[in-house]
Enzyme design. Structure first.
Site, PDB file in Angstrom:
ATOM      1  N   ASP A   9      88.825  71.031 110.808  1.00 14.34           N
ATOM      2  CA  ASP A   9      89.071  71.759 109.278  1.00 14.34           C
ATOM      3  C   ASP A   9      88.383  70.054 108.883  1.00 14.34           C
ATOM      4  O   ASP A   9      88.520  69.389 108.462  1.00 14.34           O
ATOM      5  CB  ASP A   9      90.499  71.980 109.327  1.00 14.34           C
ATOM      6  CG  ASP A   9      90.071  72.180 107.257  1.00 14.34           C
ATOM      7  OD1 ASP A   9      88.862  72.915 107.472  1.00 14.34           O
ATOM      8  OD2 ASP A   9      91.202  72.201 106.893  1.00 14.34           O
ATOM      9  N   ASP A  11      88.423  70.648 104.883  1.00 14.81           N
ATOM     10  CA  ASP A  11      88.653  70.096 103.525  1.00 14.81           C
ATOM     11  C   ASP A  11      90.651  70.298 103.143  1.00 14.81           C
ATOM     12  O   ASP A  11      90.907  71.082 103.879  1.00 14.81           O
ATOM     13  CB  ASP A  11      88.947  71.570 102.582  1.00 14.81           C
ATOM     14  CG  ASP A  11      87.030  71.531 101.981  1.00 14.81           C
ATOM     15  OD1 ASP A  11      86.765  70.418 101.573  1.00 14.81           O
ATOM     16  OD2 ASP A  11      86.817  72.091 101.457  1.00 14.81           O
ATOM     17  N   ASP A 171      95.237  71.754 108.154  1.00 12.27           N
ATOM     18  CA  ASP A 171      96.131  71.549 106.431  1.00 12.27           C
ATOM     19  C   ASP A 171      96.246  73.014 106.317  1.00 12.27           C
ATOM     20  O   ASP A 171      97.510  73.104 105.590  1.00 12.27           O
ATOM     21  CB  ASP A 171      94.993  70.571 105.589  1.00 12.27           C
ATOM     22  CG  ASP A 171      94.330  71.162 104.884  1.00 12.27           C
ATOM     23  OD1 ASP A 171      93.505  71.716 106.212  1.00 12.27           O
ATOM     24  OD2 ASP A 171      94.541  71.002 103.612  1.00 12.27           O
TER      25      ASP A 171
HETATM   26  C1  BG6 Z   1      87.348  76.182 102.589  1.00 14.97           C
HETATM   27  C2  BG6 Z   1      88.355  74.761 101.518  1.00 14.97           C
HETATM   28  O1  BG6 Z   1      87.239  74.857 103.409  1.00 14.97           O
HETATM   29  O2  BG6 Z   1      85.852  76.611 102.529  1.00 14.97           O
HETATM   30  C3  BG6 Z   1      88.040  76.540 100.610  1.00 14.97           C
HETATM   31  O3  BG6 Z   1      89.572  74.774 102.085  1.00 14.97           O
HETATM   32  C4  BG6 Z   1      86.931  77.074 100.578  1.00 14.97           C
HETATM   33  O4  BG6 Z   1      89.548  76.447  99.217  1.00 14.97           O
HETATM   34  C5  BG6 Z   1      86.236  77.604 101.531  1.00 14.97           C
HETATM   35  O5  BG6 Z   1      86.863  78.320  99.800  1.00 14.97           O
HETATM   36  C6  BG6 Z   1      84.151  78.366 100.399  1.00 14.97           C
HETATM   37  O6  BG6 Z   1      83.740  76.442 100.814  1.00 14.97           O
HETATM   38  P1  BG6 Z   1      82.665  76.970  99.895  1.00 14.97           P
HETATM   39  O7  BG6 Z   1      81.947  75.758  99.970  1.00 14.97           O
HETATM   40  O8  BG6 Z   1      81.292  77.717 101.118  1.00 14.97           O
HETATM   41  O9  BG6 Z   1      82.178  77.410  99.125  1.00 14.97           O
HETATM   42 MG    MG Z   2      91.496  72.347 105.362  1.00 21.67          MG
END
Ligand code: BG6
Ligand code: MG
Length: 213
Positions: A9, A11, A171
């Protein structure tokens, strides 16, 4: 069980973009007069952009919004978020993460990303980690969000590995569930440790080297 590949993963595992997501959603929510706080932001972890918007709109009491209006709000948030992402540098990934990924590669493991984010490649480029990965599975190649296993199954497929030969690092509880639903082994880090569902719990990223020896 043998592990041949590791699917990460993004984030909350490789980098910490929570604050930036928060700032961008907060700006949108304030403009719309919607209450939004860090607790609600925590519920957005691992959740797709449009599903995140739906969670934020639980506190919206105005006229019902059309799909087009919702898409515009999500785009507005993403534009703000992309601007904030531009402030990220190599320093936003720790040496521990960098060195652990390098050592896993040295030990012969294949590495994939498994992130719900459509900005994943951009973020990896900013922190100079993109080259570490043999495959990228992200928000651009999936139709279903975690806890659906799609993003991880695609990651395994891109690596040319069976799901059971892959270890997912997550996480978020939804991500742990996604990895298990995909038939993979799962290592939890951070908040996900508390759900008690993963096969392994990491107290620090470098602990991966104990599992993948
Ligand atoms: C995930 C995050 O990795 O990506 C989420 O944990 C987020 O919080 C999701 O909403 C989508 O992200 P993005 O960058 O496509 O808006
Ligand atoms: Mg994450």
């Amino acid at each position: 069980m043998s592990i041949k590949g590791v699917i990460f993963d993004l984030d909350g595992v490789l980098v910490f973009t929570d604050k930036l997501h928060y700032q961008a959603w907060k700006q949108m929510a304030d403009k719309m007069g919607i209450y939004f706080d860090e607790e609600i932001n925590n519920r957005l972890r691992g959740v797709s952009r449009m599903d995140s918007l739906e969670i934020i709109l639980e506190k919206y009491y105005g006229e019902p919004l059309t799909l087009e209006q919702k898409e515009n709000l999500a785009t507005e948030k993403n534009d703000t978020y992309r601007e904030l992402l531009k402030t990220m540098t190599r320093d936003d990934a720790t040496d521990e993460v960098r060195e652990t990924l390098a050592e896993l590669k040295c030990r012969g493991y294949k590495l994939s990303l498994g992130s719900s984010s459509k900005n994943a490649k951009f973020i990896l480029e900013r922190v100079e980690l993109l080259d570490m990965f043999d495959a990228i599975s992200d928000g651009n190649n999936i139709t279903k969000s975690k806890p659906d296993p799609e993003v991880f199954l695609k990651g395994a497929e891109y690596l040319g590995l069976n799901p059971e030969d892959c270890l997912v690092v997550e996480d978020a509880e939804a991500g742990v569930e996604a990895g298990l639903a995909g038939g993979m082994q799962v290592a939890a880090i951070g908040d996900a440790v508390n759900c008690g569902k993963a096969n392994y719990n990491l107290s620090t990223f470098g602990d991966l080297l104990k599992i993948c020896s």
